[in-house]
Design a protein around this motif. Structure first.
Motif, PDB file in Angstrom:
ATOM      1  N   PHE B 267      64.224 -17.862  14.131  1.00  0.00           N
ATOM      2  CA  PHE B 267      63.066 -18.651  13.692  1.00  0.00           C
ATOM      3  C   PHE B 267      63.412 -20.130  13.563  1.00  0.00           C
ATOM      4  O   PHE B 267      62.610 -21.007  13.893  1.00  0.00           O
ATOM      5  N   TYR B 268      64.600 -20.418  13.070  1.00  0.00           N
ATOM      6  CA  TYR B 268      64.970 -21.812  12.811  1.00  0.00           C
ATOM      7  C   TYR B 268      65.939 -22.376  13.842  1.00  0.00           C
ATOM      8  O   TYR B 268      66.570 -23.397  13.604  1.00  0.00           O
ATOM      9  N   LYS B 269      66.037 -21.734  14.997  1.00  0.00           N
ATOM     10  CA  LYS B 269      67.119 -22.119  15.930  1.00  0.00           C
ATOM     11  C   LYS B 269      66.987 -23.541  16.458  1.00  0.00           C
ATOM     12  O   LYS B 269      67.988 -24.174  16.796  1.00  0.00           O
ATOM     13  N   ASP B 270      65.793 -24.085  16.516  1.00  0.00           N
ATOM     14  CA  ASP B 270      65.637 -25.444  17.045  1.00  0.00           C
ATOM     15  C   ASP B 270      65.489 -26.494  15.948  1.00  0.00           C
ATOM     16  O   ASP B 270      65.172 -27.655  16.240  1.00  0.00           O
ATOM     17  N   GLU B 271      65.681 -26.079  14.725  1.00  0.00           N
ATOM     18  CA  GLU B 271      65.471 -27.014  13.619  1.00  0.00           C
ATOM     19  C   GLU B 271      66.747 -27.766  13.280  1.00  0.00           C
ATOM     20  O   GLU B 271      67.797 -27.168  13.100  1.00  0.00           O
ATOM     21  N   SER B 272      66.622 -29.083  13.165  1.00  0.00           N
ATOM     22  CA  SER B 272      67.778 -29.914  12.799  1.00  0.00           C
ATOM     23  C   SER B 272      68.147 -29.754  11.328  1.00  0.00           C
ATOM     24  O   SER B 272      69.303 -29.945  10.957  1.00  0.00           O
ATOM     25  N   PHE B 273      67.160 -29.474  10.513  1.00  0.00           N
ATOM     26  CA  PHE B 273      67.403 -29.604   9.080  1.00  0.00           C
ATOM     27  C   PHE B 273      67.390 -28.279   8.316  1.00  0.00           C
ATOM     28  O   PHE B 273      67.467 -28.272   7.092  1.00  0.00           O
ATOM     29  N   VAL B 274      67.264 -27.187   9.017  1.00  0.00           N
ATOM     30  CA  VAL B 274      67.368 -25.888   8.342  1.00  0.00           C
ATOM     31  C   VAL B 274      68.628 -25.197   8.833  1.00  0.00           C
ATOM     32  O   VAL B 274      68.826 -25.029  10.034  1.00  0.00           O
ATOM     33  N   ARG B 275      69.493 -24.847   7.912  1.00  0.00           N
ATOM     34  CA  ARG B 275      70.737 -24.162   8.264  1.00  0.00           C
ATOM     35  C   ARG B 275      70.727 -22.759   7.676  1.00  0.00           C
ATOM     36  O   ARG B 275      70.754 -22.603   6.443  1.00  0.00           O
ATOM     37  N   VAL B 276      70.669 -21.768   8.547  1.00  0.00           N
ATOM     38  CA  VAL B 276      70.775 -20.383   8.084  1.00  0.00           C
ATOM     39  C   VAL B 276      72.265 -20.065   8.019  1.00  0.00           C
ATOM     40  O   VAL B 276      72.960 -20.104   9.041  1.00  0.00           O
ATOM     41  N   ILE B 277      72.758 -19.810   6.817  1.00  0.00           N
ATOM     42  CA  ILE B 277      74.204 -19.699   6.618  1.00  0.00           C
ATOM     43  C   ILE B 277      74.583 -18.365   5.984  1.00  0.00           C
ATOM     44  O   ILE B 277      73.765 -17.717   5.329  1.00  0.00           O
ATOM     45  N   GLU B 278      75.823 -17.996   6.177  1.00  0.00           N
ATOM     46  CA  GLU B 278      76.312 -16.734   5.616  1.00  0.00           C
ATOM     47  C   GLU B 278      76.508 -16.796   4.103  1.00  0.00           C
ATOM     48  O   GLU B 278      76.115 -15.907   3.365  1.00  0.00           O
ATOM     49  N   GLU B 279      77.185 -17.852   3.693  1.00  0.00           N
ATOM     50  CA  GLU B 279      77.479 -17.990   2.270  1.00  0.00           C
ATOM     51  C   GLU B 279      76.198 -18.265   1.489  1.00  0.00           C
ATOM     52  O   GLU B 279      75.295 -18.914   1.992  1.00  0.00           O
ATOM     53  N   ILE B 280      76.159 -17.812   0.251  1.00  0.00           N
ATOM     54  CA  ILE B 280      75.031 -18.151  -0.616  1.00  0.00           C
ATOM     55  C   ILE B 280      74.992 -19.671  -0.805  1.00  0.00           C
ATOM     56  O   ILE B 280      76.012 -20.280  -1.121  1.00  0.00           O
ATOM     57  N   PRO B 281      73.851 -20.292  -0.600  1.00  0.00           N
ATOM     58  CA  PRO B 281      73.771 -21.754  -0.724  1.00  0.00           C
ATOM     59  C   PRO B 281      74.124 -22.259  -2.130  1.00  0.00           C
ATOM     60  O   PRO B 281      73.930 -21.560  -3.128  1.00  0.00           O
ATOM     61  N   GLU B 282      74.649 -23.458  -2.149  1.00  0.00           N
ATOM     62  CA  GLU B 282      74.881 -24.180  -3.401  1.00  0.00           C
ATOM     63  C   GLU B 282      74.242 -25.551  -3.207  1.00  0.00           C
ATOM     64  O   GLU B 282      74.337 -26.136  -2.122  1.00  0.00           O
ATOM     65  N   PHE B 291      68.941 -31.523   4.531  1.00  0.00           N
ATOM     66  CA  PHE B 291      69.054 -30.116   4.920  1.00  0.00           C
ATOM     67  C   PHE B 291      68.392 -29.160   3.923  1.00  0.00           C
ATOM     68  O   PHE B 291      68.321 -29.433   2.727  1.00  0.00           O
ATOM     69  N   CYS B 292      67.962 -28.036   4.483  1.00  0.00           N
ATOM     70  CA  CYS B 292      67.631 -26.868   3.676  1.00  0.00           C
ATOM     71  C   CYS B 292      68.554 -25.748   4.119  1.00  0.00           C
ATOM     72  O   CYS B 292      68.524 -25.328   5.284  1.00  0.00           O
ATOM     73  N   ASP B 293      69.403 -25.265   3.212  1.00  0.00           N
ATOM     74  CA  ASP B 293      70.302 -24.147   3.515  1.00  0.00           C
ATOM     75  C   ASP B 293      69.669 -22.844   3.040  1.00  0.00           C
ATOM     76  O   ASP B 293      69.101 -22.791   1.934  1.00  0.00           O
ATOM     77  N   ILE B 294      69.783 -21.825   3.860  1.00  0.00           N
ATOM     78  CA  ILE B 294      69.165 -20.530   3.538  1.00  0.00           C
ATOM     79  C   ILE B 294      70.149 -19.386   3.797  1.00  0.00           C
ATOM     80  O   ILE B 294      70.805 -19.361   4.841  1.00  0.00           O
ATOM     81  N   ALA B 295      70.228 -18.460   2.845  1.00  0.00           N
ATOM     82  CA  ALA B 295      70.992 -17.224   3.059  1.00  0.00           C
ATOM     83  C   ALA B 295      70.163 -16.021   2.623  1.00  0.00           C
ATOM     84  O   ALA B 295      69.205 -16.155   1.844  1.00  0.00           O
ATOM     85  N   ILE B 296      70.554 -14.879   3.127  1.00  0.00           N
ATOM     86  CA  ILE B 296      69.763 -13.653   2.954  1.00  0.00           C
ATOM     87  C   ILE B 296      70.661 -12.545   2.411  1.00  0.00           C
ATOM     88  O   ILE B 296      71.798 -12.383   2.865  1.00  0.00           O
ATOM     89  N   ARG B 297      70.137 -11.785   1.462  1.00  0.00           N
ATOM     90  CA  ARG B 297      70.833 -10.594   0.999  1.00  0.00           C
ATOM     91  C   ARG B 297      69.830  -9.454   0.869  1.00  0.00           C
ATOM     92  O   ARG B 297      68.709  -9.651   0.387  1.00  0.00           O
ATOM     93  N   VAL B 298      70.263  -8.277   1.306  1.00  0.00           N
ATOM     94  CA  VAL B 298      69.448  -7.077   1.111  1.00  0.00           C
ATOM     95  C   VAL B 298      70.115  -6.232   0.038  1.00  0.00           C
ATOM     96  O   VAL B 298      71.323  -6.003   0.078  1.00  0.00           O
ATOM     97  N   ASP B 299      69.331  -5.811  -0.946  1.00  0.00           N
ATOM     98  CA  ASP B 299      69.858  -4.919  -1.973  1.00  0.00           C
ATOM     99  C   ASP B 299      69.353  -3.513  -1.674  1.00  0.00           C
ATOM    100  O   ASP B 299      68.186  -3.174  -1.945  1.00  0.00           O
ATOM    101  N   GLU B 300      70.242  -2.709  -1.122  1.00  0.00           N
ATOM    102  CA  GLU B 300      69.784  -1.399  -0.670  1.00  0.00           C
ATOM    103  C   GLU B 300      69.471  -0.469  -1.837  1.00  0.00           C
ATOM    104  O   GLU B 300      68.663   0.451  -1.703  1.00  0.00           O
TER     105      GLU B 300
END
Lengths: 345, 345, 345, 345
Positions: B267-282, B291-300
């Motif tokens: 979704f954000y692949k062409d965006e300069s200012f959105v970074r989908v990252i592994e680590e939880i953002p700080e 920038f806007c940093d975004i991370a995802i977690r699923v709680d099963e």
């Protein structure tokens, strides 16, 4: 493009330098070296470089193997660690800017006395230039080895030089009461810089024994033509960045605050990064920038003068000044890549 | 050069905007207007601009007289104050970016309900574009009136949009628990933002009643095709800058964290200012940047998804986004003047 | 006088406990034990005890040799370290309050699952009492082994218990978004808790995997009579002390905020240390005290309830609660030595 | 029980005083007066007193009507506001401790010169006693009117008195470089103490013009038998509480650090609240307590002595010292209600 290598890139000063080199239009980073994090992506260590500097930190051995590929080597190591590196780089014709302390003091005996270490590159000492552009711009341009000044000395020397040049104060009355943010203590694991230990507290430290004392004395003594002994007291302040120095001296002649302002304004009139200002400096106005702000007060009741200066310890006190020196060495505009104002708040 | 005027230039968001405009290679600031400080030099109010922006702040009347000289007007006023200004500027063919809240909500009844004020430019509402480039880039380009998003909505909408586009969560299960630095509260005199009151404490505020709630709901409802009600809880954190949002939703289908990462990255692949990252953002990694940093977690265990996003509230949450919108409106590179990484620490 | 020994006295929680024991009129400290600082004067480690607690920290071996001299042993060690100590102390008839995690979870399988360690004193688990006085006062009085609750669980359980007792919310909708000061991370050397890394930033951590999750679930499940799974997200906030929890749940019946306030006020009406208050809690009002402040909001738009609670993580979340438990065990006034209000600012 | 009234109870110093009076076993608070919050419950203003001090603040008029009911009146008002109150209270036989500046300076001309105000109770000046117990314990006991010392003067005078008593330094060489937390600036609405303005910055202020200068000079001149002029520079540090003073003087005789320590230890050997310590003081070790920590360093290179002292500005620098004075005036144990150690971190 200037090809640059950075040794010690993952300490706070090293990382700040990477920030500026990455932002500099005329520089290409060739390698980032790290003792603690070799083999790790730079952006894993410092998340601000995510998607931007993903290169892997190399160890010192690999860094040395790449010396012949670069134009300039920046070294941001603890004292005593740069001797061999400097020799190797210079032998290969690579210019060196050492952000550490090893080439600042001209006298190896004084080095030994304050750093408890034998100097291991004495023959290079005469060739090294103390990289404070406001005093040494011309010889920096000609030099291959720059000893980048310490953070406290930068703020202190810029504050006191015009006074000493003008023979206005008793050079033996100088007291420098300095206050630094915690990043000045580096990023090494040490209980004393844990959050809970620094936050909500101020302390003095290394009272009458801080290693920046002889560095300040050496430079001011050159200006004064007589050897100066002064008292320097650093303090640790609960903030990330910034140094404020409050410098005291006894006036030896009647002079008004206005006259002193004229002397300072004249002395720094061509400087991009020194701002002589009316208001007492606050570190927040220079944080994130390469500026040094200076203000002057005369206390007529006690015949003393107070000079207050403020810098960002990691920029004008380290990485920014290193880039400023590089710009001079490579005949670039001195403020190239450095023309950022402090971002507030 | 784009000639720009700024109304409300001496609040924290306005001042941050001045910083970016001053730093932008294609912009010339024509006037800075201030209610509280008209007649005062900008650098007297904010010492970081010393020797750099010495121009005198004008009052609103003088600002209005200069509207015909500019290409774009930025307004950073409290809600309810921009109606007439916007009309005047648009009538003169001046583009407008309003950093305030007056043109964000499309429904004047909802505006009245949350802001306790009759909307006074209802006919302009259909023409105003919600200035979140990642969603509305194309129509921003064609618009003369941009409603620059609120800080919390920017972080929240960027965090939740891919989820809602993909129909992965129950849209009525959304909870946004957001945390902001104190600059988000502005610079007005108010006991609650004194140093002693904010430092060393965290609190929730405006629980279930914050005005950014309908703004987030409006935008997410458009994505969802059904009207969404959600719960938004802001908190005040003892730091100058930064917003962290922790967004919760109930998964309505079996989907792995990895799959969600693919959806977001795509979704954000062409965006300069959105970074989908592994680590939880700080927030420290985005502070001072757009920038806007975004991370995802699923709680099963609970079949919930947690999206964490981080922005600098004054930049991607205000002034940086405004400049991003300006760049789009004037066909410039979208990240011109905005390509700074966060400076750490 | 109660003779007390403290194991792990030089961590932040241990040291806070020493503060309260030293301040308690009915307690005499017999020994302070420390792994890192054995042989060192307590006041050299923590200067606040200068001229006040000059006794030398002993090592664990010496501590064990003194077990027979004491009435109560407090243990503030990392998980997995207290098994043998507890056995020895109990065998000698010494009461034990364990501030660590080893005796909180009743099910050794769940312990193993979350702590990645085999439980080594399974036969003691049935005898250990979860030391939350507001729920377990009576059985605490009869017990010799208290598992002192975790900081996050204390704030979370006190916030949610009245709701669950009253069957007002869907027990599977619970989300706890918690925020803690940095002292919660302890005093071990770790880059992530250096001043420069924590200051001016907020982050979520251990998202959907924090070890306090099963502890909260265990206690709330007992109240609910059905096993609860919930989502718990901790955050790190740049302040020394304090935990704020923002707890969310879906209402399963129509109930007003006023009615909920009545339920909470009634539930806690005899408690010295729980204050049900109108204003949303702020950690600054409980910092330095043993209080837990709780407020309630109903969001009628989304049919959710929000409970906000605040404690001092080192006091009601650790050392204060331990002393409260001791008071109960020794038939003292429950608030003896604990009746301090938060000192502000 | 001592019946006490407090005027100015809702400023930071006043509120700290209420904290100690509420905590004092021998004191009953009769009324709390507030200009800004009359008619409001004390616990609504300061949530730490929730369920504890719910009494309503009275206005000054009501306070005056209650003077005859009390034994002691504490006044914590800005300078110039206490003259009439003090007269009224003394006329009614009520003892007075004034935490403000109006009765500290003995010479009304100096008062006028520094406070830009005519003194309006000149006849009371000879009767007022400067309430620094370590110097004036005996006359405090006999007095009805105590001028409670300023925060900076307390830390400075305790640091310098033994030096001056012993004629070890040139009294005209004294420089006091002091650093204070933000609570010292009070709770009045002022842009300069907003969170965003103070956080992450340090500044000097009132350089060579701070009103505490003549107060320090007056007391040290009495000790020295000759009038002293000294230089005092305060700084604002981003923390809630604490003052650190770094005091400099030129040694006039050869004396070792050890000998100086003996002089200081001897001078303060009977004092409960002054700790002469080896380590350089940090404000964190005194925060929340009534202690003043002092350390000494001799710099043999420059023949200067450095004395560092630390206090909590709101306690030993204001409210704690006021209670200490009250204890003396009423023949109580001097440390009654004050025997709390700093709580760390």
């Amino acid at each position: 493009m200037i090809k640059a290598g950075v040794i010690g890139s993952t300490g706070y000063a090293g990382q700040q330098l990477v920030w500026f080199l990455n932002n500099h239009p005329d520089v290409k980073i060739n390698f980032l070296s790290s003792h603690s994090y070799s083999g790790v992506s730079f952006s894993k260590i410092y998340g601000n470089y995510s998607k931007s500097i993903e290169s892997i930190c190399v160890d010192i051995k690999e860094a040395e193997s790449k010396l012949s590929e670069i134009d300039i080597l920046f070294i941001a190591l603890p004292h005593g660690k740069s001797f061999n590196l400097v020799k190797k780089a210079l032998n290969l014709g690579v210019k060196v800017i050492d952000l550490g302390a090893d080439f600042r003091l001209k006298d190896p005996d004084i080095y030994k006395q304050w750093y408890a270490l034998d100097h291991q590159a004495i023959n290079l000492l005469p060739k090294s230039i103390y990289g404070l552009p406001e005093l040494n711009r011309k010889i920096i341009k000609e030099s291959n080895l720059i000893a980048n000044p310490g953070c406290y000395p930068t703020a202190s020397i810029l504050a006191l030089t015009p006074l000493l040049k003008s023979n206005i104060i008793d050079p033996f009355s100088i007291i420098i009461d300095a206050k630094s943010g915690v990043s000045g203590a580096g990023r090494s694991l040490n209980t004393s810089i844990l959050y809970g230990e620094c936050n909500e507290s101020i302390k003095a430290y290394s009272v009458s024994s801080h290693r920046h004392t002889p560095e300040i004395e050496q430079v001011l003594s050159q200006i004064n033509s007589e050897n100066i002994s002064l008292l320097f007291t650093p303090h640790l302040v609960p903030m990330n960045r910034g140094i404020l120095t409050t410098c005291y001296g006894n006036l030896v002649k009647d002079i008004s605050q206005e006259e002193l302002y004229k002397i300072y304004s004249s002395f720094y009139k061509d400087e991009s990064f020194v701002r002589v200002i009316e208001e007492i400096p606050e570190t927040k106005w220079v944080k994130g920038s390469n500026f040094c702000d200076i203000a002057i007060r005369v206390d007529e009741r006690t015949k003393k003068v107070i000079i207050v200066s403020a810098i960002d310890n990691l920029i004008k006190g380290a990485a920014g000044q290193a880039v400023q020196n590089m710009n001079i060495m490579f005949n670039l505009d001195e403020n190239k890549g450095l023309d950022l104002l402090s971002m507030f708040p």
